[in-house]
Every structure is written in C-alpha cells, then in structure tokens.
Design a protein around this motif. Structure first.
Motif, PDB file in Angstrom:
ATOM      1  N   SER A   9      -9.381   2.006  -1.904  1.00  0.00           N
ATOM      2  CA  SER A   9      -8.814   2.134  -3.239  1.00  0.00           C
ATOM      3  C   SER A   9      -8.933   0.820  -4.001  1.00  0.00           C
ATOM      4  N   SER A  10      -9.637  -0.164  -3.403  1.00  0.00           N
ATOM      5  CA  SER A  10      -9.842  -1.435  -4.099  1.00  0.00           C
ATOM      6  C   SER A  10     -11.245  -1.451  -4.700  1.00  0.00           C
ATOM      7  N   SER A  11     -11.284  -1.613  -6.022  1.00  0.00           N
ATOM      8  CA  SER A  11     -12.596  -1.584  -6.671  1.00  0.00           C
ATOM      9  C   SER A  11     -13.433  -2.791  -6.262  1.00  0.00           C
ATOM     10  N   CYS A  52      -7.731   8.036  -5.588  1.00  0.00           N
ATOM     11  CA  CYS A  52      -6.985   7.356  -4.535  1.00  0.00           C
ATOM     12  C   CYS A  52      -6.329   6.085  -5.087  1.00  0.00           C
ATOM     13  N   GLY A  53      -7.118   5.326  -5.867  1.00  0.00           N
ATOM     14  CA  GLY A  53      -6.585   4.099  -6.452  1.00  0.00           C
ATOM     15  C   GLY A  53      -5.480   4.400  -7.450  1.00  0.00           C
ATOM     16  N   PHE A  68     -15.459   2.206  -8.729  1.00  0.00           N
ATOM     17  CA  PHE A  68     -14.911   3.348  -7.992  1.00  0.00           C
ATOM     18  C   PHE A  68     -15.941   4.450  -7.969  1.00  0.00           C
ATOM     19  N   GLY A 101      -7.700  11.426   1.774  1.00  0.00           N
ATOM     20  CA  GLY A 101      -7.104  10.469   0.841  1.00  0.00           C
ATOM     21  C   GLY A 101      -6.373   9.367   1.579  1.00  0.00           C
ATOM     22  N   LYS A 126      -3.044   1.754  -9.383  1.00  0.00           N
ATOM     23  CA  LYS A 126      -4.002   0.789  -9.950  1.00  0.00           C
ATOM     24  C   LYS A 126      -4.392   1.219 -11.359  1.00  0.00           C
ATOM     25  N   THR A 183     -12.458   7.888  -4.819  1.00  0.00           N
ATOM     26  CA  THR A 183     -11.635   6.698  -4.602  1.00  0.00           C
ATOM     27  C   THR A 183     -10.846   6.322  -5.842  1.00  0.00           C
ATOM     28  N   SER A 184     -11.345   6.732  -7.042  1.00  0.00           N
ATOM     29  CA  SER A 184     -10.585   6.403  -8.257  1.00  0.00           C
ATOM     30  C   SER A 184      -9.253   7.141  -8.246  1.00  0.00           C
ATOM     31  N   GLU A 194      -7.425   5.351   1.521  1.00  0.00           N
ATOM     32  CA  GLU A 194      -6.497   4.302   1.106  1.00  0.00           C
ATOM     33  C   GLU A 194      -6.253   3.313   2.252  1.00  0.00           C
ATOM     34  N   ALA A 230      -8.118   2.051 -11.920  1.00  0.00           N
ATOM     35  CA  ALA A 230      -8.475   3.384 -11.440  1.00  0.00           C
ATOM     36  C   ALA A 230      -8.078   4.457 -12.452  1.00  0.00           C
TER      37      ALA A 230
END
Lengths: 219, 196
Positions: free
Chosen positions: B36-38, B114-115, B107, B27, B120, B111-112, B31, B123
């Motif tokens: 974590s950025s879509s 994580c976001g 995502f 994780g 976010k 990662t979702s 990040e 996310a």
C-alpha cells in the motif's frame, strides 16, 4: 540466543527456494506423459456392463408404460424407417449414427430420466449403451431382446401348455392383459369396439441443457 | 474433479462468499507486505525495490506449476479454467496506459484501494483518477469500441500461441523468473539506497 546452525541454513534460503522451484518445474517436464481419456475408466465400464441393472425386461417395460411412469425415456436407436414402421409407445428416435449429435446428447446426457435403449434385438442398443456409458452418461438401460422380444412376449405371448407351472399361466395372463392395453384383440373378446391401431404417440420431453459454466476470473 | 464450483462440488451460492473471503485475504496480504506504499511500488521502475516484480513473478510461477501438477494428477481439469480473452491492441494500449499510470501514480488499481483503506491521501487521489478515467472511457466508448472489441484472438494462452509443450514452457518460464530475480537483485545493490 541465535541458533547458529539454523542461521547458516537460512542464509541460503533463497537459493533453496529457487532450487525447489526448478525441481518442481523440471518434474513437470520429466513426468511420463499420458493421454487423458474422457469418461469413465475401463474398470468402471466393466462393472456397469456386468451389472444386472443393465437390462430391463419387456415385462418390466410394459408395466412402466401401462402405469404411465413418467421417470423414463424410451429411445429407439434403429434407423428412421424402422422407427416409422413400428416403434414402442412414447419412444424417441435417435438412430445409432446420430447418437453423438448435439441434439441427441441433450437427451442422453442428463440424470432426470432413466433412459431405456432398444433396437430390433439388443445388438445396436448395446452398442449405444456402451458408448453412452463410456462417456459417463447416467441411468442408461437396454431393453432385453429389443422389439423382437417385445413382439414375442407382450404383443404375441405364447400360450402355456397344460403341463406348465402356475407361474407361467400368471405370466401369460399378465402379458395378455398388457397386449390388450397395447391394442391387440383376442377372438374370445367379442367386443368389436377395441381399436387395433397401434399408434405411437410422441411424448414431449423437455430436456434442460446441462449447465457447464466456465469459471470466470480476473484481476 | 476441479474446478470445484462449476463441477458442483461446492454449490454455486458459495461463489460470492468465497470470492469475498479471498478478496479480504488478498487485501490483507497486500497491505501486510507493504504494497500500500506507492514508494515501494514505484521502486520497481527506479531500481531500488523489486518486490512487486518478485511477488507477481513468484505467484505466477507457483500457480502455474501447481495447476499443472493438479491437472496431471487429475484433480483439476485445465481445459475448464477461465482463460482471459486476448484483444491484442486493446491489451497493448491498455497496458501502456496502465504502466504510465503505475509509474506516475505509484499504485495499481488494487493496491490503490488498499492504500486508501489505510488512509493514504495519494491513494484516494489515485482512485479519483481511476473514476475519472472510467468516466472518460465510457463517455468516449463509441470512439474506442473498434480497438476495444477488435483484434480478438480468442481465449489464448502463451502455450497456444507459441505452440510449445506447456511443461517445457513452465520450466523455461521458471528459469527466466529465477534469472530475473538474480538480475534485479544485482541492480538493486548498485542503485543508491532509498529510505521510505
């Protein structure tokens, strides 16, 4: 301060890393292949084979049985017919042919018990011993001389002659006592109550299956 | 000797603890590397950022080379490793759904989370979507079951199904990965730069 040489090298860093990957992958292709064998290496097998631990004498075995030592399994590798005709007390019959059956392997491949293999002499038992050792099964031993030796020493011990040392007499009296435990009657014992049946009770042994879990994973 | 836990080098009780440590590290690195950025993740579909492809391809190549070296040297028994079972149509249909979800939501499931952890909102909405999907799937499970359980091909690897030597397969796979890296770099240079 910028280290120019370093910067120069680093500008190629992706190419260098790519080259490293290709070299490593090519290394796998070019490496000489060999067939992996299961079990222990020949050297280890040899050192097990010449170890004095390999054999157990009939006297030691008789002692173990009389003491009701729970830590060993007696395994008869002769065929079923001979096993039914005569076998040592508490023995389990695993004929040499069936040595690698799944059911047999559950008995042989475990490290809770010492396993003592025997056959008529120790020829077949030795073969079973080698196969089991090769597969890295632990704690296997062979009854030296097998059933024949068992008869010659425990059931029907030879009487020492007068010119023999005292130790021989001690051994004889020990063996005689042991044979009486296993149901042999001597004429000097006038008690008719001693039973001469040599019935072999089967000991029930629970053998736990060896846990072999596959590693699980996922995303 | 390896894998370490099934062969008893590490006690079974450590299994979950090690999993948690690896999970935390995973994780953190997701990040830290911007996963974590879509926008970054969706970039692979629009051609302005191929980090996702590069990272996962590199990870696969390094892992497979490492595993086979360890196997060759006898430190790891390849045959004891867990191989994910193949349910052919389940995988294909699931893959398509996952891909569509990836490109629209930006995502993948990992990662979702994580976001969401860094706050976010998209996310979090994505996770809500996952949960709704899970709910719908479990409600309609009897309907999907034939596909979900069917077309089972066993625990196969590509090397088994293609019948090629694993070593050659790895070599070719590495070359494909490197070519893919080069090609996507050319594409990225042509595509208009997007700031995100």
């Amino acid at each position: 301060m910028i280290n120019r040489n370093l910067a120069k090298v680093l500008s190629f860093r992706y190419k260098i890393l790519a080259l490293v990957l290709v070299l490593l992958a090519a290394g796998l292709v070019l490496l000489p292949k060999y067939v992996k064998h299961e079990g222990i290496s020949p050297k280890e097998l040899l050192s097990n084979a010449i170890s004095p631990e390999r054999y157990i004498s009939t006297d030691e075995l008789a002692h173990k049985i009389i003491e009701q030592d729970p830590s060993f399994l007696l395994i008869d590798v002769r065929d079923e017919e001979s096993f039914k005709k005569f076998s040592l007390p508490y023995a389990i019959n695993i004929p040499l042919k069936k040595l690698l059956d799944e059911e047999s392997v559950n008995y042989l491949d475990q490290d809770e018990y010492d396993i003592i293999l025997y056959s008529n002499d120790h020829f077949y038992a030795d073969q079973a011993w080698i196969i089991c050792n090769r597969l890295a099964f632990k704690n296997h031993r062979v009854l030296e001389g097998g059933v024949n030796e068992w008869f010659a020493t425990i059931i029907n011990p030879e009487k020492p002659t007068e010119n023999m040392p005292r130790l021989a007499f001690d051994l004889y009296s020990y063996r005689k006592a042991a044979s009486m435990y296993f149901g042999v009657a001597y004429p000097e014992q006038a008690r008719p109550a001693v039973s001469t049946t040599n019935k072999t009770k089967k000991r029930r042994v629970t053998v736990r299956k060896k846990k072999k879990m596959a590693a699980e994973g996922g995303c | 000797m390896g894998p370490l836990i099934p062969n008893g080098f590490i006690p079974d009780e450590w299994n979950n603890i090690i999993a948690i440590i690896i999970g935390l590290a995973f994780g953190y690195i997701l990040e830290a590397s911007g996963f974590s950025s879509s926008r970054k993740l969706a970039g692979v579909f629009y051609g302005y950022d191929f980090v996702v492809l590069k990272v996962f391809f590199t990870a696969a190549v390094i892992a497979v080379i490492g595993i086979f070296y360890l196997d060759y040297l006898g430190y790891l028994d390849f045959n004891q490793l867990y191989i994910h079972p193949t349910y052919l149509w389940g995988a294909i249909i699931g893959g398509i759904i996952m891909g569509v979800g990836f490109v629209t939501g930006g995502f993948c499931p990992g990662t979702s989370v994580c976001g969401a952890a860094i706050g976010k909102i998209d996310a979090m909405v994505f996770i809500l979507g996952i949960l709704i999907g899970v709910f719908v799937f479990s409600e309609l499970y009897t309907l999907f079951e034939p596909i979900y359980d069917g077309y089972f091909l066993g625990n196969q690897t590509l090397m088994d199904s293609l019948g090629v030597s694993p070593y050659w397969f790895i070599f070719i796979f590495t070359i494909i990965a490197l070519v893919a890296f080069f090609v996507v770099d050319q594409i990225r240079k042509k595509v208009k730069k997007v700031f995100y």
